[in-house]
Structures are given as C-alpha cells and as structure tokens.
Design a protein around this motif. Structure first.
Motif, PDB file in Angstrom:
ATOM      1  N   LEU A 105      -2.232 -16.257  -6.770  1.00 34.74           N
ATOM      2  CA  LEU A 105      -1.695 -17.338  -7.596  1.00 34.74           C
ATOM      3  C   LEU A 105      -1.673 -16.804  -9.026  1.00 34.74           C
ATOM      4  CD1 LEU A 105      -3.635 -20.493  -6.273  1.00 34.74           C
ATOM      5  CD2 LEU A 105      -1.265 -19.876  -5.813  1.00 34.74           C
ATOM      6  N   ASP A 106      -0.645 -17.173  -9.792  1.00 32.37           N
ATOM      7  CA  ASP A 106      -0.565 -16.718 -11.181  1.00 32.37           C
ATOM      8  C   ASP A 106      -1.794 -17.174 -11.980  1.00 32.37           C
ATOM      9  OD1 ASP A 106       1.990 -15.866 -10.596  1.00 32.37           O
ATOM     10  OD2 ASP A 106       2.924 -17.705 -11.354  1.00 32.37           O
ATOM     11  N   THR A 109      -1.572 -20.760 -12.690  1.00 31.92           N
ATOM     12  CA  THR A 109      -1.459 -21.648 -11.521  1.00 31.92           C
ATOM     13  C   THR A 109      -2.857 -21.983 -11.016  1.00 31.92           C
ATOM     14  OG1 THR A 109       0.619 -20.593 -10.897  1.00 31.92           O
ATOM     15  CG2 THR A 109      -0.497 -21.863  -9.187  1.00 31.92           C
ATOM     16  N   TYR A 136       3.383 -26.947  -3.167  1.00 32.44           N
ATOM     17  CA  TYR A 136       3.015 -26.914  -4.586  1.00 32.44           C
ATOM     18  C   TYR A 136       3.418 -28.217  -5.267  1.00 32.44           C
ATOM     19  CZ  TYR A 136       2.784 -21.849  -3.881  1.00 32.44           C
ATOM     20  OH  TYR A 136       2.472 -20.593  -3.430  1.00 32.44           O
ATOM     21  N   ARG A 192       5.768 -15.016  -8.512  1.00 27.08           N
ATOM     22  CA  ARG A 192       6.209 -16.109  -9.391  1.00 27.08           C
ATOM     23  C   ARG A 192       7.393 -16.877  -8.800  1.00 27.08           C
ATOM     24  NH1 ARG A 192       4.626 -16.248 -14.504  1.00 27.08           N
ATOM     25  NH2 ARG A 192       6.610 -17.053 -15.201  1.00 27.08           N
ATOM     26  N   GLN A 193       7.398 -16.995  -7.502  1.00 36.68           N
ATOM     27  CA  GLN A 193       8.588 -17.533  -6.827  1.00 36.68           C
ATOM     28  C   GLN A 193       8.936 -18.961  -7.240  1.00 36.68           C
ATOM     29  OE1 GLN A 193       8.932 -16.791  -2.681  1.00 36.68           O
ATOM     30  NE2 GLN A 193      10.484 -18.350  -2.376  1.00 36.68           N
ATOM     31  N   VAL A 194       7.935 -19.846  -7.226  1.00 35.29           N
ATOM     32  CA  VAL A 194       8.227 -21.255  -7.533  1.00 35.29           C
ATOM     33  C   VAL A 194       8.727 -21.383  -8.978  1.00 35.29           C
ATOM     34  CG1 VAL A 194       7.237 -23.557  -7.745  1.00 35.29           C
ATOM     35  CG2 VAL A 194       6.601 -22.111  -5.806  1.00 35.29           C
ATOM     36  N   ARG A 195       8.056 -20.708  -9.875  1.00 28.97           N
ATOM     37  CA  ARG A 195       8.495 -20.768 -11.278  1.00 28.97           C
ATOM     38  C   ARG A 195       9.939 -20.274 -11.405  1.00 28.97           C
ATOM     39  NH1 ARG A 195       3.783 -21.445 -14.550  1.00 28.97           N
ATOM     40  NH2 ARG A 195       1.948 -21.053 -13.262  1.00 28.97           N
ATOM     41  N   LEU A 208       1.613 -25.848 -12.546  1.00 34.34           N
ATOM     42  CA  LEU A 208       1.861 -25.508 -11.142  1.00 34.34           C
ATOM     43  C   LEU A 208       0.532 -25.478 -10.395  1.00 34.34           C
ATOM     44  CD1 LEU A 208       3.814 -24.569  -8.938  1.00 34.34           C
ATOM     45  CD2 LEU A 208       3.635 -22.254  -9.819  1.00 34.34           C
TER      46      LEU A 208
HETATM   47  N1  URA Z   1       4.814 -19.480  -7.270  1.00 34.30           N
HETATM   48  C1  URA Z   1       4.629 -19.195  -8.566  1.00 34.30           C
HETATM   49  O1  URA Z   1       5.569 -19.143  -9.345  1.00 34.30           O
HETATM   50  N2  URA Z   1       3.366 -18.979  -8.984  1.00 34.30           N
HETATM   51  C2  URA Z   1       2.298 -19.044  -8.173  1.00 34.30           C
HETATM   52  O2  URA Z   1       1.184 -18.839  -8.628  1.00 34.30           O
HETATM   53  C3  URA Z   1       2.526 -19.346  -6.825  1.00 34.30           C
HETATM   54  C4  URA Z   1       3.792 -19.563  -6.403  1.00 34.30           C
END
Ligand code: URA
Length: 244
Positions: A105-106, A109, A136, A192-195, A208
C-alpha cells in the motif's frame, strides 16, 4: 520460530522431537543430519531454512504466520526505510519470526495489509493471474460523472495497459467541499493503480483506504493494530486465488 541461527540441539528440542539433553546424545551418536550431512558437533548452529533430519525423520520447518494488519497512513510498506520513516514491520518487532508484506500500500494509503513469512502464499496473493478482489474507499476532488463510473468499471487505458473490470459505487458527494466518496473494487494490484484510475479523469485522490481483501475486512481493528489470520481464512484465500 526464529530467523536467527540457533543451536542444533535447541532446534531439535523446539520441534518437540525430544528433550535438549537427548538431542545432544543423538547428535553425538551421529544420528542427526543438517542439509543431508551428518553433524556430530554439539555447538553447530542452524538457520531456519536448514533442513534437519533426526534418525531419518525430517523436522518441520518454521511455523507459518499470517497477519492481517491495519496499516496507518504515513507508514512505508517495507521492512526498512533508508529515510528512517516508519515501516510496517516496526509494528511486529516483538515477533520472533520475520514477516514480510504481501504486496504493498502506498505511504499515504491506509488499510488492510497482509504480512507473512510464507513466500508461496505471498506469490499466490500477488500474482496477476490470481484475481483476489480488493475494495478501497476513495475520497476524491470533484464529482464523478456517470460516464466516468462506467468507464472505470469497464477498464481505462493507463500507461501500463488497460485496467481489468472493476466495480465502482459513489457513496457520497459533498457539495460544499466539492469532493466525492467512492468505493472501488479491483482485482489487480498495479503500482498506485487506484490513484491513477481516478487521475485518468483528472480527479486527485485525497484519501485512500483499503477496506477489504478477498473475504477479509478491518472489523475490530484500529489503525496500527493487527491480528493473526485463522487457518480457515488462510485456506479460503488460497482457494480464492487458485479457483477465482
Ligand atoms: N492503489 C493505489 O493507488 N494505492 C494503493 O496504496 C493501493 C492501491
């Protein structure tokens, strides 16, 4: 359980095979092998990864440990940091066994992170082929349009390729602050996929948190706390990874 070198007789005794005293006798009698070689020296030290055989019977390796941790924000998902920042394993210093984060996790995050000393399990949980769902909660700047939700669910083209189908639910829109609270479930774990998925539409992620990993959630834990997974939970996760 230990990651340190330990005396051979202690390793034998700790395995429950026999007492330390009797282990010493067995060593002297030439009945103990380390990595296939007979060892008769009582002071011999062994690593956890060394294979020890007593009277032809292989001792069990280090017990496997699986921890569900509620990672706070501003903690590095690593076992050390050259800038001296707090790392996730700082929370488990009292453990005798060395554990490692499963994926990452970042720094900013927070949320559910697994740690283990079982490398096979880590591979199973993090390999792109095995699609464990991760949910998330995201706070982002601006409002999320219906078309954006649809596109995120279908897949968007990031610089490292299209994202796999996702589930997106808008939970709340704060009109005064112009922010949106969203839940997103993805099966991948790219950097950093979700971001990046929200940034694709120009929405900066201000908060996040990972709230679910497969069937696991953060119930009963505060940030900085962890618990050991039950054997059933470990089995379920393996099953999910292997069978989708
Ligand atoms: N996606 C993100 O951008 N950050 C995370 O820590 C986990 C998933």
């Amino acid at each position: 359980m230990s990651n340190e070198m330990e005396r051979l007789q202690k390793r034998i005794a700790n395995s429950g095979y026999t007492s330390r005293r009797k282990a010493e006798v067995l060593i002297e009698e030439g009945k103990v092998k380390v990595n296939g070689e007979t060892v008769t020296e009582l002071g011999t030290k062994v690593k956890p990864s060394d294979t020890v055989e007593v009277e032809g019977i292989k001792l069990e390796q280090e017990d496997k440990l699986y921890i569900l941790f509620y990672k706070p924000a501003q903690v590095i998902t690593s076992v050390s940091d050259d800038k001296g920042r707090k790392v996730v394993t700082d929370y488990f210093k009292e453990l005798e066994t060395r554990i490692y984060p499963v994926g990452r996790l970042d720094y900013d995050t927070s949320g559910l992170l697994l740690l283990t000393n079982d490398g096979d399990f880590t591979n199973l949980m993090t390999h792109p082929r095995y699609k464990i769902k991760k949910k998330y909660v995201v706070k982002l700047k601006g409002y999320l349009m219906r078309e954006e939700v649809k596109a995120l669910e279908k897949g968007v083209k990031l610089e490292d390729g299209m994202t796999q189908p996702a589930t997106v639910k808008v939970k709340n829109q704060d009109k005064e602050k112009s922010t949106t609270l969203v839940e997103i479930t993805i099966t991948e774990g790219r950097n950093r996929q979700v971001r990046r998925m929200f940034e694709y539409f120009g929405h900066e992620v201000s908060k996040l948190q990972r709230i679910e990993f497969g069937p696991l959630n953060l119930t009963g834990l505060n940030a900085g706390e962890g618990r050991v997974l039950t054997p059933h939970e470990v089995k379920t996760l393996r099953h999910l990874a292997e069978n989708g």
